[in-house]
Design a protein around this motif. Structure first.
Motif, PDB file in Angstrom:
ATOM      1  N   GLN A  16      -2.114  -4.144  -4.632  1.00  9.81           N
ATOM      2  CA  GLN A  16      -2.688  -4.776  -3.441  1.00  9.81           C
ATOM      3  C   GLN A  16      -3.754  -5.794  -3.835  1.00  9.81           C
ATOM      4  OE1 GLN A  16      -3.464  -1.119  -0.991  1.00  9.81           O
ATOM      5  NE2 GLN A  16      -2.695  -2.469   0.613  1.00  9.81           N
ATOM      6  N   LEU A  17      -4.514  -5.502  -4.854  1.00 13.51           N
ATOM      7  CA  LEU A  17      -5.527  -6.441  -5.331  1.00 13.51           C
ATOM      8  C   LEU A  17      -4.872  -7.731  -5.819  1.00 13.51           C
ATOM      9  CD1 LEU A  17      -8.401  -7.224  -6.219  1.00 13.51           C
ATOM     10  CD2 LEU A  17      -7.963  -5.983  -8.342  1.00 13.51           C
ATOM     11  N   GLN A  49      -9.955   1.419  -2.971  1.00  4.48           N
ATOM     12  CA  GLN A  49      -9.168   2.562  -3.453  1.00  4.48           C
ATOM     13  C   GLN A  49      -9.442   2.842  -4.927  1.00  4.48           C
ATOM     14  OE1 GLN A  49      -4.856   2.636  -2.479  1.00  4.48           O
ATOM     15  NE2 GLN A  49      -5.334   0.625  -1.666  1.00  4.48           N
ATOM     16  N   ALA A  70      -1.044   1.382  -6.319  1.00  3.93           N
ATOM     17  CA  ALA A  70      -1.159   0.680  -5.038  1.00  3.93           C
ATOM     18  C   ALA A  70      -2.419  -0.180  -4.999  1.00  3.93           C
ATOM     19  CB  ALA A  70      -1.159   1.679  -3.882  1.00  3.93           C
ATOM     20  N   GLY A  71      -3.532   0.358  -5.483  1.00  3.05           N
ATOM     21  CA  GLY A  71      -4.772  -0.408  -5.483  1.00  3.05           C
ATOM     22  C   GLY A  71      -4.679  -1.668  -6.323  1.00  3.05           C
ATOM     23  N   GLU A 121      -5.044   5.579   3.175  1.00  2.00           N
ATOM     24  CA  GLU A 121      -4.070   4.636   2.626  1.00  2.00           C
ATOM     25  C   GLU A 121      -2.829   4.585   3.501  1.00  2.00           C
ATOM     26  OE1 GLU A 121      -1.986   1.870   1.016  1.00  2.00           O
ATOM     27  OE2 GLU A 121      -4.047   2.235   0.446  1.00  2.00           O
ATOM     28  N   GLY A 169      -7.658  -2.605  -1.830  1.00  2.00           N
ATOM     29  CA  GLY A 169      -7.200  -2.175  -3.147  1.00  2.00           C
ATOM     30  C   GLY A 169      -8.367  -1.845  -4.061  1.00  2.00           C
ATOM     31  N   GLY A 229       0.810  -1.212   0.000  1.00  2.00           N
ATOM     32  CA  GLY A 229       0.000   0.000   0.000  1.00  2.00           C
ATOM     33  C   GLY A 229       0.845   1.266   0.000  1.00  2.00           C
TER      34      GLY A 229
END
Length: 149
Positions: free
Chosen positions: A41-42, A69, A37-38, A119, A66, A22
């Motif tokens: 992270q996903l 976001q 980042a989203g 975040e 994620g 993140g």
């Protein structure tokens, strides 16, 4: 003589990496960092499901964060397109938004900056909790479910 690889302990799988990624949101390119980042992270969070247990739980929670976001940039683009479509041309070449769209746009930009602050908080708290071997239960939109073990 045992091999050096045999002496290393097995890695602990607790989903920490999905939350720590993140911090990519703070790539110094506005808006792009949060999108990167989203997505990361996903993808990494979903990859943690194959390890099962705590890694799966924390990974899916990070993946849900994620996705949460990623909702904001999509909503912002839709709002800007609607604002331009419903606005009127300005004298200097810009677009005058209607009062309603101006309010909606301002609210969404404010919420986007709130997501940026969240975040940082979520990346720190999620990384610390997961690294301590605890479940991360930060409030996120539950798009995905943790697989049953």
């Amino acid at each position: 003589m045992p091999s050096p690889a045999a002496a290393l302990p097995a890695p602990v799988r607790n989903g920490t990496v999905a939350w720590a990624l993140g911090f990519l949101a703070y790539i110094p390119v506005p808006f792009l960092g949060l999108i990167v980042a989203g997505v990361v992270q996903l993808v990494v969070g979903l990859g943690q499901r194959k390890h099962g247990g705590l890694a799966a739980v924390n990974g899916v929670r990070a993946a849900n964060w994620g996705l949460t976001q990623l909702c904001w940039p999509v909503l912002m683009v839709i709002t800007i397109v609607l604002g331009v479509a419903t606005g009127s041309p300005g004298e200097s070449g810009g677009v005058h938004l209607t009062p309603v769209m101006r309010g909606v746009t301002t609210t969404l930009f404010g919420l986007f900056f709130l997501v940026c602050v969240l975040e940082a908080i979520y990346a720190i708290v999620g990384t610390v909790l997961a690294s301590k071997g605890r479940r991360v239960w930060l409030p996120v939109i539950p798009f995905l479910r943790t697989p049953r073990s």
